[in-house]
Design an enzyme around this catalytic site. Structure first.
Site, short mmCIF file in Angstrom:
data_model
loop_
_atom_site.label_atom_id
_atom_site.label_comp_id
_atom_site.label_asym_id
_atom_site.label_seq_id
_atom_site.Cartn_x
_atom_site.Cartn_y
_atom_site.Cartn_z
N GLU A 1 17.97 -18.12 -5.34
CA GLU A 1 17.96 -16.18 -6.17
C GLU A 1 16.91 -16.79 -7.17
OE1 GLU A 1 16.43 -13.91 -4.35
OE2 GLU A 1 16.71 -12.34 -6.33
N HIS B 1 17.85 -38.33 -3.88
CA HIS B 1 17.44 -38.83 -3.31
C HIS B 1 15.62 -38.30 -3.66
CE1 HIS B 1 21.28 -39.50 -1.26
NE2 HIS B 1 20.91 -38.19 -1.89
N ASN C 1 -1.85 2.26 5.50
CA ASN C 1 -1.20 1.24 5.04
C ASN C 1 -0.66 0.31 6.25
OD1 ASN C 1 1.40 -0.06 3.98
ND2 ASN C 1 2.80 1.28 4.37
N GLY C 2 -0.78 -1.11 6.22
CA GLY C 2 -0.07 -1.52 7.62
C GLY C 2 -2.09 -3.20 7.65
N CYS D 1 0.84 -1.42 -0.14
CA CYS D 1 0.02 -0.16 0.32
C CYS D 1 0.79 1.42 0.20
CB CYS D 1 -1.33 -0.37 1.18
SG CYS D 1 -2.03 -1.24 1.01
N LYS E 1 13.82 -15.57 -8.69
CA LYS E 1 13.84 -14.20 -9.83
C LYS E 1 12.22 -15.12 -11.08
CE LYS E 1 14.76 -11.53 -8.49
NZ LYS E 1 15.18 -10.76 -6.91
N LYS F 1 6.30 -4.38 -3.10
CA LYS F 1 7.87 -4.60 -3.29
C LYS F 1 7.71 -4.23 -1.54
CE LYS F 1 12.17 -2.83 -4.60
NZ LYS F 1 12.39 -4.03 -5.40
C1 AGP Z 1 12.52 -9.36 -3.97
O1 AGP Z 1 12.19 -10.26 -6.07
C2 AGP Z 1 11.34 -10.09 -3.55
N1 AGP Z 1 10.12 -9.09 -4.53
C3 AGP Z 1 11.41 -9.93 -2.30
O2 AGP Z 1 11.52 -11.24 -2.10
C4 AGP Z 1 11.74 -8.76 -0.72
O3 AGP Z 1 13.28 -9.86 -1.47
C5 AGP Z 1 11.69 -9.71 0.34
O4 AGP Z 1 10.28 -9.43 0.81
C6 AGP Z 1 11.87 -8.16 1.76
O5 AGP Z 1 12.07 -7.32 1.34
P1 AGP Z 1 13.42 -6.70 2.07
O6 AGP Z 1 14.82 -6.73 0.82
O7 AGP Z 1 13.09 -4.72 1.93
O8 AGP Z 1 13.33 -6.27 3.24
#
Ligand code: AGP
Length: 611
Positions: A483, A506, A98-99, A2, A487, A606
């Site tokens: 990672e 396994h 937000n929250g 948000c 991604k 994000k």
């Molecule tokens: C990253 O591509 C992700 N969208 C997500 O895993 C992110 O890295 C995670 O939520 C941690 O966020 P931060 O680094 O802002 O703490």
């Protein structure tokens, strides 16, 4: 998670609110809305992106207002819908939030007993009606109403509130959620994050939890719950509005991947002293700090946690310091045993991730030292940890983290070198050679990977139609696979799993069938022969293997594959960085090739400010 924006000033509010919402859309994008205050409050909100809100706004007659609030949502309570979209409120007030309010059930019962009814499923509507109730009881005092309401709330929130009776004012308050406030010659603003303010100012305040901001076109005053005026420290960002724009790239994600060489070089240079060795004294970390600990716990979420896996590898290899990596939400739920000679490192791009914040608070409660590695200056994790190191990656807008991961890995390398020096595991000459490689060669090699982007895009074609695939590697390459796989999943919606190559046999190898794509990462020379066996095993069962391998290993060992991406010849230290960039580009091109909204993948946001 948000985004909220608010403006009161001498200009028309709506364009400013919409501009701010666009800059914050990465925080959530399942519905959006605005409330304009003039002669009464006019609220317009719609399910969908901000473009849907713009279309809705074009169909209604709007007042000319110089004060208003806006919101872009990532749904928690109630599905994405027009009704659940923010702002919420009554004829007297409108609220954006937000929250998460944790005791919304209690608040609802309290209000129902007093005759209230609800039109949405949101916790926000409960909070708005609670403020409204106290507003009535206080005889129309916004400050008393908000403080009375928040005294009853549990959870995390950042609120922006406007009142029909006070058409020039915005009130804002936060608890464990980001909120910044700025004043300019044109008026005053609130926002969830800096990009929304950059068009107007680089200076802002970050009020403490529980401090109420009262904004007017002429300025802002901050009040604590006892009614005292307080003055938060003003902060300033060192990037400008262009840093938060796409700059000719089709997506922020691609732009941010292309920024890696510069961000890596800047990060390493920032923490190197004149003697070419890592220096953290300016951040309060001297030699006594680095000789104090027997163990390190790296605690983070998602991509940041994967950077922690790379950090564990270098801390153990270079510094011989036992290191553990833990998912933040599990760390505080599992309640691990911590010792006085433990260091807990919290890694976070945003510095606002609720799980990471909760883990930090758990560690502090246990009395152990905490160190934050954070990209956003002044964020909650940065402020609450005992010490902080910033990653100067610049703003990261795409939901999928890329450059922040790479610079976290670089900074963890420097920390490992510093620990190694203090623990007598590296001589100054050895340490200097590592740092030279990190500052000179490594960013150049990442640049060379970017120059091979066309080949990576072609290889992405091999994964595009897959329903399931595997990433396999051993040691540090397995960490890279975690990672790479995340991604791909988050932006292309293809199910993939990162597997330790030795573990596949396994059980999971039963999932390999004719045509299953397998991405094999091979950068660790001493593990290459073992990877050869794993690759043979999956190919024998029909897998199509895309090999990501260093020039050196490819020249020495014929690894069977269906396609290959070679990492530029370099010192072995560079391989995790070049391989990471390849994996990011691969995921990007798979998603972009499928025509997906790369920067705003479904269901995500994000900055995840709820536990
Ligand atoms: C990253 O591509 C992700 N969208 C997500 O895993 C992110 O890295 C995670 O939520 C941690 O966020 P931060 O680094 O802002 O703490």
């Amino acid at each position: 998670m948000c985004g909220i924006i608010g403006y009161t000033g001498h200009r028309e509010a709506l364009p400013i609110l919409l501009g701010g919402l666009s800059a914050l859309e990465y925080r959530g994008y399942d519905s959006a809305g605005v409330a304009l205050v003039g002669d009464g409050i006019c609220t317009v909100k719609r399910k969908g992106r901000i473009s849907a809100l713009r279309e809705a706004l074009a169909t209604v007659e709007l007042p000319t207002a110089c004060c208003g609030i806006g919101h872009t949502r990532w749904a928690t309570h109630g599905a994405p819908s027009d009704g659940n979209a923010h702002p919420h409120g009554t004829a007297r007030l409108a609220l954006v939030h937000n929250g998460i309010i944790e005791n919304d059930g209690e608040i609802e019962a309290f209000l129902r007993q007093r005759g209230c009814d609800f039109v949405s499923e949101t916790d926000t509507e409960r909070a708005a009606l609670l403020i409204d109730r106290f507003y009535g009881e206080s005889g129309g005092d916004p400050v008393a109403a908000i403080f009375s309401a928040v005294a009853m709330l549990r959870g995390a929130y950042a609120f922006g509130v406007v009142f029909a009776d006070f058409p020039e004012r915005i009130y804002a308050i936060r608890q464990d959620n980001p909120l910044i406030v700025a004043t300019t010659a044109q008026g005053s603003l609130i926002a969830s994050d800096i990009p929304a303010l950059l068009a107007y100012t680089k200076e802002y305040y970050r009020p403490d939890d529980g401090v109420l901001a009262e904004l007017t076109p002429r300025g802002v005053r901050f009040l604590d719950a006892a009614g005292n005026t307080v003055t938060p420290r003003s902060e300033r960002v060192d990037f400008d509005v262009t840093a938060a724009q796409k700059g000719g790239f089709p997506h922020f994600m691609l732009k941010e991947i292309y920024e890696e060489p510069v961000a890596l070089c800047r990060t390493v240079r920032h923490y190197l002293g004149a003697d070419g060795l890592p220096r953290f004294e300016e951040n309060g970390l001297d030699a006594s700090f680095f000789s104090r600990f027997a163990r390190v716990h790296i605690v983070a979420c998602g991509t940041a946690m994967h950077a922690g896996l790379i950090g564990r590898y270098v801390l153990e290899k270079l510094a011989h310091l036992p290191a553990f990596v833990e998912i933040a939400s599990e760390f505080y739920c599992r309640e691990p045993l911590l010792h006085s000679d433990d260091l807990v490192i919290l890694l976070s791009q945003s510095g606002e991730t609720a799980d990471t914040l909760a883990a930090l608070r758990y560690a502090k409660k246990k009395g152990v030292s905490t160190l934050a590695i954070v990209n956003v200056v002044g964020s909650s994790v940065a402020r609450e940890a005992d010490a902080v190191l910033y990653t100067p990656a610049g703003p990261e807008i795409a939901v999928a983290s890329t450059k922040a991961y790479s610079v976290q890995c670089a900074l963890l390398h420097l920390l490992a070198v510093r620990f190694a020096l203090c623990r007598g595991q590296l001589t100054k000459e050895e340490a200097r050679r590592i740092c030279d490689t990190l500052v000179e060669q490594m960013p150049q090699r990442v640049e060379q990977v970017l120059a091979r982007a066309k080949q990576i895009e072609r290889c992405a074609g091999m994964l595009q139609s897959a329903e399931h695939l595997f990433y396999i590697g051993r040691g540090v390459d397995f960490s890279l696979c975690t990672e790479g796989s995340l991604k791909l999943k988050e932006i292309s919606y293809i199910h993939s799993e990162a597997y330790a190559a030795g573990e596949l046999k396994h059980g999971t190898i039963s999932l390999i069938e004719q045509g299953t794509p397998v991405v094999a990462v091979v950068t660790a020379d001493h593990l290459a022969e073992k990877m050869l066996s794993a690759i043979r095993e999956v190919r024998a069962r029909g897998a199509r293997v895309l090999l990501i391998v260093t020039e050196e290993i490819a020249a020495r060992l014929a690894l069977p594959c269906d396609d290959m991406i070679r990492l530029p010849a370099a010192d072995v230290l560079c391989a995790p960085f070049t391989a990471a960039t390849v994996l990011q580009l691969l995921a990007y091109h798979v998603a972009a090739g499928k025509g997906l909204d790369v920067d705003k993948p479904r269901n995500l946001a994000k900055s995840v400010t709820v536990e």
